[in-house]
Design a protein around this motif. Structure first.
Motif, PDB file in Angstrom:
ATOM      1  N   ARG A 183     -40.195 -14.655 -31.885  1.00 42.70           N
ATOM      2  CA  ARG A 183     -40.028 -14.198 -30.499  1.00 42.70           C
ATOM      3  C   ARG A 183     -40.402 -15.313 -29.517  1.00 42.70           C
ATOM      4  O   ARG A 183     -39.656 -15.620 -28.575  1.00 42.70           O
ATOM      5  CB  ARG A 183     -40.881 -12.961 -30.246  1.00 42.70           C
ATOM      6  CG  ARG A 183     -40.654 -12.300 -28.884  1.00 42.70           C
ATOM      7  CD  ARG A 183     -41.487 -11.041 -28.752  1.00 42.70           C
ATOM      8  NE  ARG A 183     -41.148 -10.073 -29.775  1.00 42.70           N
ATOM      9  CZ  ARG A 183     -41.994  -9.647 -30.729  1.00 42.70           C
ATOM     10  NH1 ARG A 183     -43.239 -10.118 -30.781  1.00 42.70           N
ATOM     11  NH2 ARG A 183     -41.600  -8.764 -31.618  1.00 42.70           N
TER      12      ARG A 183
ATOM     13  N   ALA B  90     -30.466 -15.041 -27.904  1.00 44.96           N
ATOM     14  CA  ALA B  90     -30.762 -13.850 -27.101  1.00 44.96           C
ATOM     15  C   ALA B  90     -30.785 -12.587 -27.959  1.00 44.96           C
ATOM     16  O   ALA B  90     -31.659 -11.721 -27.787  1.00 44.96           O
ATOM     17  CB  ALA B  90     -29.730 -13.717 -25.985  1.00 44.96           C
ATOM     18  N   GLN B  91     -29.849 -12.477 -28.888  1.00 42.21           N
ATOM     19  CA  GLN B  91     -29.808 -11.299 -29.756  1.00 42.21           C
ATOM     20  C   GLN B  91     -31.030 -11.223 -30.655  1.00 42.21           C
ATOM     21  O   GLN B  91     -31.615 -10.148 -30.838  1.00 42.21           O
ATOM     22  CB  GLN B  91     -28.525 -11.331 -30.588  1.00 42.21           C
ATOM     23  CG  GLN B  91     -27.259 -11.079 -29.789  1.00 42.21           C
ATOM     24  CD  GLN B  91     -25.999 -11.245 -30.623  1.00 42.21           C
ATOM     25  OE1 GLN B  91     -26.064 -11.335 -31.846  1.00 42.21           O
ATOM     26  NE2 GLN B  91     -24.852 -11.284 -29.973  1.00 42.21           N
ATOM     27  N   VAL B  92     -31.432 -12.348 -31.216  1.00 45.18           N
ATOM     28  CA  VAL B  92     -32.607 -12.359 -32.085  1.00 45.18           C
ATOM     29  C   VAL B  92     -33.856 -12.052 -31.271  1.00 45.18           C
ATOM     30  O   VAL B  92     -34.729 -11.288 -31.714  1.00 45.18           O
ATOM     31  CB  VAL B  92     -32.747 -13.717 -32.800  1.00 45.18           C
ATOM     32  CG1 VAL B  92     -34.075 -13.803 -33.556  1.00 45.18           C
ATOM     33  CG2 VAL B  92     -31.581 -13.921 -33.777  1.00 45.18           C
ATOM     34  N   ARG B  93     -33.950 -12.630 -30.076  1.00 41.78           N
ATOM     35  CA  ARG B  93     -35.115 -12.372 -29.221  1.00 41.78           C
ATOM     36  C   ARG B  93     -35.257 -10.877 -28.932  1.00 41.78           C
ATOM     37  O   ARG B  93     -36.364 -10.343 -28.891  1.00 41.78           O
ATOM     38  CB  ARG B  93     -34.970 -13.136 -27.901  1.00 41.78           C
ATOM     39  CG  ARG B  93     -35.976 -12.752 -26.806  1.00 41.78           C
ATOM     40  CD  ARG B  93     -37.391 -13.000 -27.248  1.00 41.78           C
ATOM     41  NE  ARG B  93     -38.362 -12.533 -26.278  1.00 41.78           N
ATOM     42  CZ  ARG B  93     -38.842 -11.296 -26.211  1.00 41.78           C
ATOM     43  NH1 ARG B  93     -38.408 -10.372 -27.081  1.00 41.78           N
ATOM     44  NH2 ARG B  93     -39.739 -10.968 -25.315  1.00 41.78           N
ATOM     45  N   ALA B  94     -34.143 -10.193 -28.756  1.00 37.47           N
ATOM     46  CA  ALA B  94     -34.180  -8.771 -28.416  1.00 37.47           C
ATOM     47  C   ALA B  94     -34.586  -7.895 -29.598  1.00 37.47           C
ATOM     48  O   ALA B  94     -35.155  -6.824 -29.398  1.00 37.47           O
ATOM     49  CB  ALA B  94     -32.815  -8.339 -27.895  1.00 37.47           C
ATOM     50  N   LYS B  95     -34.331  -8.361 -30.831  1.00 35.32           N
ATOM     51  CA  LYS B  95     -34.517  -7.495 -31.988  1.00 35.32           C
ATOM     52  C   LYS B  95     -35.630  -7.920 -32.946  1.00 35.32           C
ATOM     53  O   LYS B  95     -36.047  -7.119 -33.774  1.00 35.32           O
ATOM     54  CB  LYS B  95     -33.211  -7.409 -32.773  1.00 35.32           C
ATOM     55  CG  LYS B  95     -32.068  -6.779 -31.994  1.00 35.32           C
ATOM     56  CD  LYS B  95     -30.795  -6.725 -32.820  1.00 35.32           C
ATOM     57  CE  LYS B  95     -29.651  -6.095 -32.065  1.00 35.32           C
ATOM     58  NZ  LYS B  95     -28.400  -6.045 -32.877  1.00 35.32           N
ATOM     59  N   THR B  96     -36.102  -9.145 -32.856  1.00 34.51           N
ATOM     60  CA  THR B  96     -37.053  -9.624 -33.854  1.00 34.51           C
ATOM     61  C   THR B  96     -38.378  -8.868 -33.818  1.00 34.51           C
ATOM     62  O   THR B  96     -38.843  -8.442 -32.755  1.00 34.51           O
ATOM     63  CB  THR B  96     -37.321 -11.129 -33.679  1.00 34.51           C
ATOM     64  OG1 THR B  96     -38.172 -11.579 -34.749  1.00 34.51           O
ATOM     65  CG2 THR B  96     -38.011 -11.419 -32.355  1.00 34.51           C
TER      66      THR B  96
ATOM     67  N   ALA C  26     -31.771 -12.541 -39.929  1.00 32.30           N
ATOM     68  CA  ALA C  26     -31.321 -13.037 -38.625  1.00 32.30           C
ATOM     69  C   ALA C  26     -32.336 -13.996 -38.017  1.00 32.30           C
ATOM     70  O   ALA C  26     -31.966 -14.994 -37.377  1.00 32.30           O
ATOM     71  CB  ALA C  26     -31.072 -11.866 -37.679  1.00 32.30           C
TER      72      ALA C  26
ATOM     73  N   SER D  58     -26.117 -17.031 -27.220  1.00 29.78           N
ATOM     74  CA  SER D  58     -25.938 -15.617 -27.574  1.00 29.78           C
ATOM     75  C   SER D  58     -26.729 -15.248 -28.817  1.00 29.78           C
ATOM     76  O   SER D  58     -27.348 -14.176 -28.890  1.00 29.78           O
ATOM     77  CB  SER D  58     -24.449 -15.323 -27.800  1.00 29.78           C
ATOM     78  OG  SER D  58     -23.697 -15.558 -26.631  1.00 29.78           O
ATOM     79  N   VAL D  59     -26.735 -16.132 -29.811  1.00 30.94           N
ATOM     80  CA  VAL D  59     -27.490 -15.884 -31.049  1.00 30.94           C
ATOM     81  C   VAL D  59     -28.978 -15.767 -30.753  1.00 30.94           C
ATOM     82  O   VAL D  59     -29.657 -14.842 -31.222  1.00 30.94           O
ATOM     83  CB  VAL D  59     -27.232 -17.015 -32.067  1.00 30.94           C
ATOM     84  CG1 VAL D  59     -28.171 -16.876 -33.273  1.00 30.94           C
ATOM     85  CG2 VAL D  59     -25.784 -17.000 -32.528  1.00 30.94           C
TER      86      VAL D  59
END
Length: 214
Positions: free
Chosen positions: A185, A173-179, A70, A170-171
């Motif tokens: 980050r 934001a999702q990566v920022r939250a999980k990386t 991701a 959206s992509v």
């Protein structure tokens, strides 16, 4: 009658066997190396800037933390967003009917150029291959814009760019939250600022329709 060997000949035999053994081993190594090249050919980076690039696959370790598929896809998505939005913005500066659309088109194109440079720098450090052209869908959007003029062009330009920015936001934001990777980050945070700014600019034209928000 059994043939007898002299002392010199007896010493030669082991050496000959060792020599043949070394040749066999060398041949086997050469065959294995050739098979590796055929099955796993060297990767040639799409942007010509990285060598041992990581594409596809699962999570790998880096000096900045674990890098997931991701994370790599984020860099690809941001790169491709710029590859079509930069030329679209440059085109809109010439073709748009509204002075406001022309103005924000220039701002978006300029900011995407800076974001694209940032994307390529991060990808180089993380050894991620980046594309050199937009996706087929993004290419079709450019073709679609090329066929429009005047106010119709303005509406389509704002529609396509606002919808695209909403998806990539959206992509990111999702990566920022999980990386788990500090480079990704930090990059995601920078990219989010750009994309949020672009959405605000596009919305300021008053041409953003409901379909662009879905």
């Amino acid at each position: 009658m059994r043939k007898s060997y002299g002392i010199g000949e007896m010493r030669t035999l082991p050496r000959m066997r060792r020599g043949r053994l070394l040749l066999v081993v060398a041949a086997a190594v050469a065959v294995a190396a050739a098979m590796y090249v055929i099955v796993s050919p060297p990767t040639v980076p799409a942007d010509g800037e990285t060598r041992n690039a990581r594409i596809g696959g699962g999570t790998v370790d880096t000096r900045w933390g674990r890098l997931s598929a991701a994370d790599r896809q984020l860099l690809v998505s941001v790169r491709q967003a710029g590859l079509w939005e930069m030329p679209a913005g440059q085109q809109a500066q010439q073709r748009a009917a509204s002075p406001r659309v022309k103005e924000i088109a220039g701002m978006i194109a300029e900011q995407h150029a800076r974001l694209d440079e940032d994307t390529r720098d991060v990808a180089k450090r993380l050894e991620v291959i980046l594309p050199n052209e937009p996706s087929p869908q993004q290419k079709s959007w450019l073709v679609e814009l090329t066929d429009r003029f005047g106010p119709e062009y303005d509406r389509l330009f704002v529609l396509r760019l606002r919808a695209a920015h909403g998806k990539v936001f959206s992509v990111i934001a999702q990566v920022r939250a999980k990386t788990e990777n500090s480079e990704i980050r930090a990059f995601a945070e920078r990219a989010l600022k750009y994309v949020n700014t672009h959405m605000t600019l596009l919305e300021s034209t008053g041409l953003v329709s409901k379909s662009a928000l879905s």
